[in-house]
Design a protein around this motif. Structure first.
Motif, PDB file in Angstrom:
ATOM      1  N   GLN A  30       3.437   8.052  -0.316  1.00 44.25           N
ATOM      2  CA  GLN A  30       2.433   7.983   0.738  1.00 44.25           C
ATOM      3  C   GLN A  30       1.955   6.547   0.906  1.00 44.25           C
ATOM      4  N   SER A  31       1.473   6.224   2.102  1.00 39.24           N
ATOM      5  CA  SER A  31       0.967   4.877   2.394  1.00 39.24           C
ATOM      6  C   SER A  31      -0.529   4.817   2.103  1.00 39.24           C
ATOM      7  N   SER A  32      -0.882   4.993   0.856  1.00 41.35           N
ATOM      8  CA  SER A  32      -2.289   5.000   0.461  1.00 41.35           C
ATOM      9  C   SER A  32      -2.389   4.786  -1.039  1.00 41.35           C
ATOM     10  N   TRP A  33      -3.509   4.179  -1.469  1.00 40.31           N
ATOM     11  CA  TRP A  33      -3.792   4.047  -2.894  1.00 40.31           C
ATOM     12  C   TRP A  33      -4.606   5.231  -3.409  1.00 40.31           C
ATOM     13  N   ASN A  34      -4.982   6.124  -2.525  1.00 44.30           N
ATOM     14  CA  ASN A  34      -5.777   7.285  -2.902  1.00 44.30           C
ATOM     15  C   ASN A  34      -4.850   8.409  -3.365  1.00 44.30           C
ATOM     16  N   GLN A  40       0.836  -1.197   0.000  1.00 47.00           N
ATOM     17  CA  GLN A  40       0.000   0.000   0.000  1.00 47.00           C
ATOM     18  C   GLN A  40       0.873   1.249   0.000  1.00 47.00           C
ATOM     19  N   LYS A  41       1.351   1.603  -1.181  1.00 45.98           N
ATOM     20  CA  LYS A  41       2.178   2.796  -1.317  1.00 45.98           C
ATOM     21  C   LYS A  41       2.089   3.321  -2.741  1.00 45.98           C
ATOM     22  N   THR A  83     -10.812   5.655  -1.146  1.00 47.93           N
ATOM     23  CA  THR A  83     -10.286   5.178   0.129  1.00 47.93           C
ATOM     24  C   THR A  83      -8.803   4.875  -0.007  1.00 47.93           C
ATOM     25  N   ASP A  84      -8.180   4.471   1.112  1.00 45.73           N
ATOM     26  CA  ASP A  84      -6.766   4.111   1.090  1.00 45.73           C
ATOM     27  C   ASP A  84      -6.531   2.746   0.459  1.00 45.73           C
ATOM     28  N   GLU A  85      -7.597   1.971   0.280  1.00 45.83           N
ATOM     29  CA  GLU A  85      -7.452   0.594  -0.184  1.00 45.83           C
ATOM     30  C   GLU A  85      -7.269   0.524  -1.695  1.00 45.83           C
ATOM     31  N   LYS A  91      -5.319  11.804  -1.513  1.00 44.26           N
ATOM     32  CA  LYS A  91      -5.360  11.798  -0.051  1.00 44.26           C
ATOM     33  C   LYS A  91      -4.689  13.040   0.541  1.00 44.26           C
TER      34      LYS A  91
END
Length: 331
Positions: A252-256, A223-224, A327-329, A259
């Protein structure tokens, strides 16, 4: 700043396509990603991922990497393969924007449009440049692939002055895009607040291009992301104005992608390897490796008129208006 529906649609398509791909290999096969060969560039063969089967039945890559292979730094050849018959802009959903008339009918393009930096090209109006660039964007439906590991070697042989100083609307000749190779394009316009104090194209832009991309390869299992974008504001009879922005060198630690805020002035990377490699390479031509000025945006307006007293912000931060609820997913 208002974005056209093209960007939203492109991001939705990209997200849904990624969701259908369970692995990197399937994802590359789905988009028929380019595969570089020595002395040529073939877009017809899917990337082959060599792996050995682990004890639990999963796929694992070999622990020892073989000797580095020379990957030819050859620009991909354009394959005009689009057959959907769409324009992917206002003509597909609001054909009466210009009163039913074709705004590009009077455009007379240079004979040579391979490199968009010639005097004949720069002399075009912003709307004609808009159509020429967009036509090139739509020609080839294939997507580029990400580069990894030793494939970045040639990046450190490139003259970084070209990155900062070349005035063109295309990549410098014979340069292969190793970072930010995969992205989505959109037409944009700028609708400023009536009380904003800045000059030039900060007062409004009718014809612009935006490309959002990820810096390096991502995988569904980590997840980055490291998103960034480039904006090109087109002007009548002269060179374009450009803005680059990212969230952070370290990602960033997100798929968005939306974000965090994106900025035109980045802090130096925290990653020690990045500081000693790409950071050091960029430092050969600038003392501010994460900073880009927006002065040129304020010097001339979209009609090519020079401002007597240009006024621009030191730094710009961009915050997306997220109406889709990303979302972050991984999606």
């Amino acid at each position: 700043m208002r974005f056209t529906n093209t960007l939203a649609a492109a991001l939705l398509i990209a997200a849904s396509s990624a969701a259908d791909a369970a692995t990197d290999e399937q994802y590359l096969r789905r988009f028929n990603a380019y595969e570089p060969r020595l002395g040529e560039y073939s877009g017809n063969e899917a990337t082959e991922i060599k792996a050995t089967r682990g004890s639990r039945g999963g796929l694992k890559t070999p622990r020892r990497r073989g000797p580095a292979k020379d990957v030819a730094a050859v620009r991909p050849k354009i394959n005009p393969n689009r057959e959907d018959g769409k324009y992917h802009d206002w003509r597909d959903y609001d054909a009466d924007v210009y009163g039913g008339k074709d705004p590009y009918a009077e455009c007379v393009y240079p004979q040579d449009t391979e490199q968009l930096d010639t005097p004949d090209y720069q002399a075009l109006s912003a709307i004609c440049k808009d159509e020429l660039i967009w036509t090139k964007v739509l020609q080839d439906t294939r997507r580029e692939r990400f580069y990894t590991g030793y494939e970045f070697t040639s990046l450190f042989d490139q003259d970084m002055n070209l990155t900062y100083d070349v005035v063109t609307d295309t990549m410098p000749k014979d340069r292969l895009k190793k970072t930010h190779p995969v992205g989505t394009m959109s037409k944009i316009e700028v609708i400023p607040h009536p009380d904003q104090p800045y000059t030039g194209m900060f007062k409004g832009v009718k014809h612009g291009m935006m490309r959002i991309s990820d810096t390096t390869k991502t995988t569904p299992t980590v997840q980055k992301t490291n998103p960034g974008f480039g904006i090109k504001f087109l002007r009548d009879g002269m060179t374009s104005a450009n803005i680059l922005a990212m969230f952070h060198f370290d990602g960033q630690s997100s798929w968005n992608f939306f974000k965090n805020r994106w900025t035109t002035i980045l802090r130096e990377p925290n990653n020690e390897c990045a500081r000693r490699t790409i950071g050091k390479h960029l430092a050969t031509v600038t003392d501010h490796i994460g900073g880009t000025s927006v002065m040129e945006v304020a010097e001339y307006d979209q009609y090519g008129n020079k401002e007597a007293e240009p006024h621009w912000p030191f730094q710009i931060e961009f915050e997306a208006y997220d109406v889709y609820g990303w979302t972050d997913e991984y999606q």
